[in-house]
Design a protein around this motif. Structure first.
Motif, PDB file in Angstrom:
ATOM      1  N   PHE A  24       0.812  -1.215   0.000  1.00 45.59           N
ATOM      2  CA  PHE A  24       0.000   0.000   0.000  1.00 45.59           C
ATOM      3  C   PHE A  24       0.845   1.263   0.000  1.00 45.59           C
ATOM      4  CE2 PHE A  24      -2.975   3.240   1.052  1.00 45.59           C
ATOM      5  CZ  PHE A  24      -4.091   2.838   0.346  1.00 45.59           C
ATOM      6  N   ALA A  25       2.093   1.129   0.403  1.00 42.26           N
ATOM      7  CA  ALA A  25       2.941   2.316   0.532  1.00 42.26           C
ATOM      8  C   ALA A  25       3.307   2.837  -0.852  1.00 42.26           C
ATOM      9  CB  ALA A  25       4.189   1.977   1.325  1.00 42.26           C
ATOM     10  N   TYR A  40      -8.909   1.930   1.846  1.00 41.04           N
ATOM     11  CA  TYR A  40      -7.728   1.357   2.487  1.00 41.04           C
ATOM     12  C   TYR A  40      -7.996  -0.077   2.931  1.00 41.04           C
ATOM     13  CZ  TYR A  40      -4.382   0.163   6.080  1.00 41.04           C
ATOM     14  OH  TYR A  40      -3.449  -0.501   6.826  1.00 41.04           O
ATOM     15  N   PHE A  80      -9.447  -4.215   8.948  1.00 44.46           N
ATOM     16  CA  PHE A  80      -8.642  -3.015   9.192  1.00 44.46           C
ATOM     17  C   PHE A  80      -7.590  -3.298  10.263  1.00 44.46           C
ATOM     18  CE2 PHE A  80      -7.976   0.718  11.942  1.00 44.46           C
ATOM     19  CZ  PHE A  80      -7.413   1.614  11.025  1.00 44.46           C
ATOM     20  N   MET A  84      -3.543  -3.085   9.902  1.00 40.41           N
ATOM     21  CA  MET A  84      -2.757  -2.194  10.751  1.00 40.41           C
ATOM     22  C   MET A  84      -1.685  -2.956  11.531  1.00 40.41           C
ATOM     23  SD  MET A  84      -3.787   0.957  10.260  1.00 40.41           S
ATOM     24  CE  MET A  84      -3.509   2.027  11.675  1.00 40.41           C
ATOM     25  N   ASP A  87       1.032  -3.959   8.967  1.00 37.70           N
ATOM     26  CA  ASP A  87       1.796  -2.964   8.216  1.00 37.70           C
ATOM     27  C   ASP A  87       2.060  -1.678   8.981  1.00 37.70           C
ATOM     28  OD1 ASP A  87       3.089  -2.403   5.770  1.00 37.70           O
ATOM     29  OD2 ASP A  87       1.507  -0.995   5.259  1.00 37.70           O
ATOM     30  N   TRP A  88       1.279  -1.370   9.990  1.00 36.67           N
ATOM     31  CA  TRP A  88       1.427  -0.057  10.635  1.00 36.67           C
ATOM     32  C   TRP A  88       2.128  -0.155  11.979  1.00 36.67           C
ATOM     33  CZ3 TRP A  88      -0.645   2.936  14.817  1.00 36.67           C
ATOM     34  CH2 TRP A  88      -0.447   4.323  14.685  1.00 36.67           C
ATOM     35  N   LEU A  89       1.799  -1.184  12.747  1.00 39.52           N
ATOM     36  CA  LEU A  89       2.478  -1.338  14.037  1.00 39.52           C
ATOM     37  C   LEU A  89       3.973  -1.578  13.803  1.00 39.52           C
ATOM     38  CD1 LEU A  89       0.117  -3.520  16.284  1.00 39.52           C
ATOM     39  CD2 LEU A  89       0.090  -1.058  15.864  1.00 39.52           C
ATOM     40  N   ASN A  90       4.778  -1.049  14.695  1.00 42.03           N
ATOM     41  CA  ASN A  90       6.214  -1.342  14.589  1.00 42.03           C
ATOM     42  C   ASN A  90       6.505  -2.693  15.245  1.00 42.03           C
ATOM     43  OD1 ASN A  90       6.552  -0.976  17.400  1.00 42.03           O
ATOM     44  ND2 ASN A  90       6.912   1.231  17.145  1.00 42.03           N
ATOM     45  N   GLU A  93       5.430  -3.080  18.897  1.00 46.36           N
ATOM     46  CA  GLU A  93       3.976  -3.098  19.058  1.00 46.36           C
ATOM     47  C   GLU A  93       3.390  -4.404  18.522  1.00 46.36           C
ATOM     48  OE1 GLU A  93       3.899   1.725  18.257  1.00 46.36           O
ATOM     49  OE2 GLU A  93       3.339   0.303  16.690  1.00 46.36           O
ATOM     50  N   PHE A 150       0.670   6.749  18.922  1.00 37.97           N
ATOM     51  CA  PHE A 150       0.278   5.430  19.424  1.00 37.97           C
ATOM     52  C   PHE A 150       1.203   5.056  20.574  1.00 37.97           C
ATOM     53  CE2 PHE A 150      -0.263   0.771  19.023  1.00 37.97           C
ATOM     54  CZ  PHE A 150      -1.644   0.709  18.917  1.00 37.97           C
ATOM     55  N   GLU A 162      -8.209   0.720  20.636  1.00 34.60           N
ATOM     56  CA  GLU A 162      -7.878   1.919  19.855  1.00 34.60           C
ATOM     57  C   GLU A 162      -8.056   1.649  18.363  1.00 34.60           C
ATOM     58  OE1 GLU A 162      -4.533   4.141  21.168  1.00 34.60           O
ATOM     59  OE2 GLU A 162      -4.246   5.152  19.252  1.00 34.60           O
ATOM     60  N   TRP A 166     -10.892   3.507  16.110  1.00 34.78           N
ATOM     61  CA  TRP A 166     -10.392   4.275  14.975  1.00 34.78           C
ATOM     62  C   TRP A 166     -10.918   3.684  13.661  1.00 34.78           C
ATOM     63  CZ3 TRP A 166      -7.238   8.665  15.126  1.00 34.78           C
ATOM     64  CH2 TRP A 166      -6.876   9.161  13.862  1.00 34.78           C
ATOM     65  N   GLY A 167     -10.747   2.384  13.524  1.00 35.53           N
ATOM     66  CA  GLY A 167     -11.159   1.737  12.282  1.00 35.53           C
ATOM     67  C   GLY A 167     -12.647   1.881  12.016  1.00 35.53           C
TER      68      GLY A 167
END
Lengths: 208, 570
Positions: A24-25, A40, A80, A84, A87-90, A93, A150, A162, A166-167
């Motif tokens: 997605f990036a 998304y 969602f 997340m 792909d979004w959490l490090n 996390e 976050f 969260e 959010w989602g």
């Protein structure tokens, strides 16, 4: 999927952007007119197992259930969350999240005889509330602690909550069927009567 | 000027943002052929605004920030409130185009990356300076006297306001002169409640519309605001002023504009024999090819930092310390407004009042300290104003609530119980020779141009002002009737310099060529065909948003430059 979306997916494949977990990036060159881009939450992911998907869906729906309006599942929140987490959490996390989810997978059947998603709604609620009570000391719950990045070491239950909230409220279903959305209001009136049961407008700017 | 000499263009304008757009418009409308050089990429008005009207479910991560990319490529830019995935293409890529952040002291440099510059995502609040602002340096001796008075610039303020479209309310205040306004935007119910209380409790405070360059009435080719909300994503109806929506189209309409994107200006070449700039040397940002352009006039409008960088990098035998820098002040007297100090009030009033549409601006409290003359009770000179924002809380303000299920859903979907009123100060910064930017000796960018480094510290005056700013904000929020008031910001550690995005002053104007780079017409004392009209000419900072003043001085400088050109004196 319409032709434009299909072409965009093709462009992603050709560009090798799928090297990222979701592809997605987008680079600047690939950046498209976002209002006509695919949602998304339509991106693909195979991060969770079948069983994990069921648990996350049940947790999300127990948090934001269908009532007279749609709930988390109809709004696509479980997927969602999977996107997340993948792909979004490090890494830190994601490790905390995965450990929390693994605990749900093993502990709940041991304690309750069934997987979380197969329990009665009331049992699910008690489990979530117990998890929340155990996490109550986390700064995640501090009053006013909302304009912040976050919280990387937040308890699992807080991360799920969260991402669920959010989602949900940023999804098309949540923003337009539960909240109210109007992308082109055409005028501003700052002083209208608020009916007792009226929903808020979906926000157009996002904090954090 | 030898009339037989060939020039590529009558004028070369460096930069296509707020100042460069105005220079292009005014010079082309006076009959000059103009080349505008923009270092950023080309970006078509309208279709280039890729994030406009995109709902949250279309955004990457449904609006959560792209943390990895921002950390990697937008380390500085992504700290701005106006930066998001929906307008990333407007902003400088910090990893491609870095500055020397580890030298000197911290300074955040926000930078445009496309045609239109920062006018695409500016804050749009638009205020005239007052007579007191132009007299401030002379009156308290903290800076070089301004060579221009309010009366001289007032007609140019009008000229600019009428063209860009500023909505606002006339208040008759000497410290915030009225302008040529379109009708003001409506208020929230709570704002009327607050105003009524302030009038009675703190009559020295004025609460008025933030004067904002957003149309409430149509102008040719531009529509009144449709209240979608996030202006900084770009506006295809041209409802807020940007050079893309307004000045560049006007310049284009003359048929005398040539605009080239991806043109990185390396340096200006000074011709000793003629005593003027003979060439502008550029590097094509995509191909790396070098070439030069010649023009009778050069208008440097690349933004405060970038323009000063170009001048410093244009040193020559005649100007060993940087072009037009015989005074030695080039790069010095860097200023910015400090901000985000004030108070937040929570109100139980008007709970049954709600709204329709997204008003893309707030209300403003003009300066009320040291107005007219210095107060003997205050331990600082100059003053500050407050930008205020009114918000009804929603799920984003309470997502960390306890609970699950239908009750939580119902709580989060409704407006929060309280209205919130944010009162946030913008403080004037004194000019200080030690606050400066300079060229790094160690670091060069990908074009071989020395990177900029900064050395900036707030002074005691700003800290003293910040303490008063925070205390007065709490007094005002309490007088407004807040159920409770919370102080905002730290008066111990002010905002990182640069975060006001009002950086200015590094090529200041003044009558004395020994102390100023520019004369009263924004013309370099030492180089007659060089005009610098972005924020770098500013000799003091006032406390109001500066862009209107850049635009007015730009238009005035163009008028003067063309006169001089016609008279043969350039």
């Amino acid at each position: 999927m319409n032709r434009r979306e299909l072409l965009q997916c093709a462009a992603l494949l050709v560009s090798g952007a799928t090297a990222s977990k979701l592809g997605f990036a987008l680079t600047d060159e690939q950046l498209v007119y976002l209002a006509t881009a695919p949602d998304y939450a339509r991106a693909k992911s195979d991060f969770f197992s079948h069983q994990q998907r069921k648990i996350i869906a049940a947790m999300a729906e127990a948090t934001i259930p269908a009532t007279d309006t749609p709930g988390a599942i109809e709004a696509g929140v479980p997927h969602f969350i999977e996107l997340m987490v993948a792909d979004w959490l490090n890494d830190q996390e994601r490790a905390l999240f995965s450990a929390g989810l693994a605990d749900m997978e093993t502990r709940i059947p041991q304690d309750h005889g069934k997987s979380f998603d197969l329990l009665e709604a009331q049992q699910q609620l008690v489990i979530l509330e117990t998890m929340e009570a155990a996490a109550a000391d986390s700064p995640w719950y501090s009053q006013g602690n909302i304009r912040r990045p976050f919280i990387s070491d937040a308890p699992f239950i807080c991360m799920v909550k969260e991402l669920t909230i959010w989602g949900f409220f940023t999804s098309e279903v949540g923003a337009s069927q539960v909240l109210r959305t109007n992308m082109m209001p055409m005028r501003f009136d700052g002083n209208l009567p608020l009916a007792p049961d009226e929903s808020a407008w979906a926000p157009y700017m996002f904090i954090s | 000027m030898g009339s037989d000499q060939h020039y590529d263009f009558d004028a070369i304008v460096i930069g296509s943002g707020i100042s460069g757009g105005w220079a292009a418009k005014e010079l082309t409308e006076r009959g000059l052929t103009v080349l505008v050089l923009e270092r950023g990429r080309d970006l078509p008005h309208g279709t280039g605004y890729l994030g406009e009207h995109a709902p949250s479910w279309k955004l990457p991560y449904q609006g959560k920030p792209e943390r990895d990319r921002n950390a990697r490529d937008y380390e500085v830019q992504s700290t701005s409130y106006a930066f998001s995935s929906a307008n990333r293409q407007f902003w400088n890529n910090d990893s491609e185009n870095p500055y020397a952040m580890d030298e000197g002291r911290p300074f955040s440099w926000y930078r445009g990356a496309a045609v239109g510059g920062k006018s695409l995502m500016w804050g749009r609040q638009t205020y005239r300076w007052s007579e007191q602002d132009f007299n401030a340096n002379k009156a308290d001796g903290r800076g070089l006297p301004w060579p221009v008075s309010y009366d001289e610039i007032a007609p140019w303020y009008s000229h600019v306001e009428k063209f860009i479209g500023v909505n606002g309310r006339k208040e008759g205040l000497p410290q915030l002169p009225d302008g040529d306004f379109q009708k003001p935007m409506e208020w929230y119910g709570l704002e009327h409640t607050i105003k009524d209380r302030l009038v009675k409790a703190v009559p020295e405070i004025t609460l008025t519309n933030a004067r904002t360059a957003i149309l409430t009435e149509d102008l040719p080719g531009r529509s009144a605001c449709h209240y979608c909300g996030p202006c900084e994503r770009g506006c295809s109806t041209g409802s807020y002023f940007s050079s893309q929506s307004s000045t560049l189209p006007a310049a284009r309409a003359t048929g005398r504009l040539t605009l080239k994107a991806n043109q990185v200006v390396d340096r200006l070449e000074y011709d000793d024999a003629q005593g003027k700039i003979s060439k502008v040397h550029v590097i094509d940002g995509q191909s790396g090819k070098r070439r030069s352009y010649s023009g009778r006039l050069v208008f440097l409008c690349a933004s405060t930092v970038a323009s000063t960088q170009i001048l410093l990098n244009s040193a020559s035998g005649a100007f060993p310390d940087g072009l037009a820098n015989r005074s030695g002040v080039l790069g010095h007297y860097l200023m910015d407004h400090f901000l985000r100090i004030g108070a937040v009030g929570m109100f139980t009033d008007d709970a049954d009042s709600y709204y329709y549409g997204n008003r893309p601006t707030g209300l403003y409290i003009p300066r009320f300290r040291n107005v007219g003359e210095q107060s003997s009770e205050l331990d600082f000179v100059r003053g500050y104003g407050y930008q205020t924002m009114t918000m009804r809380g929603d799920w984003m303000m309470q997502f960390n609530s306890r609970g699950f299920g239908a009750a939580l859903k119902d709580k989060l979907r409704k407006p929060a119980a309280a209205w919130t009123w944010y009162v946030a100060g913008f403080g004037e910064c004194l000019p200080n020779a030690n606050n400066r930017l300079y060229l790094s000796k160690a670091k060069k960018d990908r074009f071989g141009i020395p990177q900029v480094a900064f050395d900036f510290q707030w002074s005691d005056n700003e800290y003293a002002m910040a303490r008063d700013m925070q205390a007065q904000a709490q007094r005002i929020v309490k007088a407004a009737g807040a159920a409770f008031a919370i102080p905002m910001g730290s008066t111990e550690a002010l905002s990182v310099p640069g975060e006001g995005i009002h950086e200015m002053g590094t090529a200041r104007m003044g009558d004395d060529p020994g102390q100023a780079v520019l004369n009263r017409w924004n013309q370099a004392h030492d180089v007659p065909n060089l005009f610098v009209t972005d924020g770098s000419f500013m000799t003091s900072s006032s406390c109001v948003n500066p862009s209107l003043t850049y635009m007015a001085f730009t238009a005035r400088a163009c008028d003067y430059a063309v006169e001089q050109l016609r008279a043969g004196s350039i």
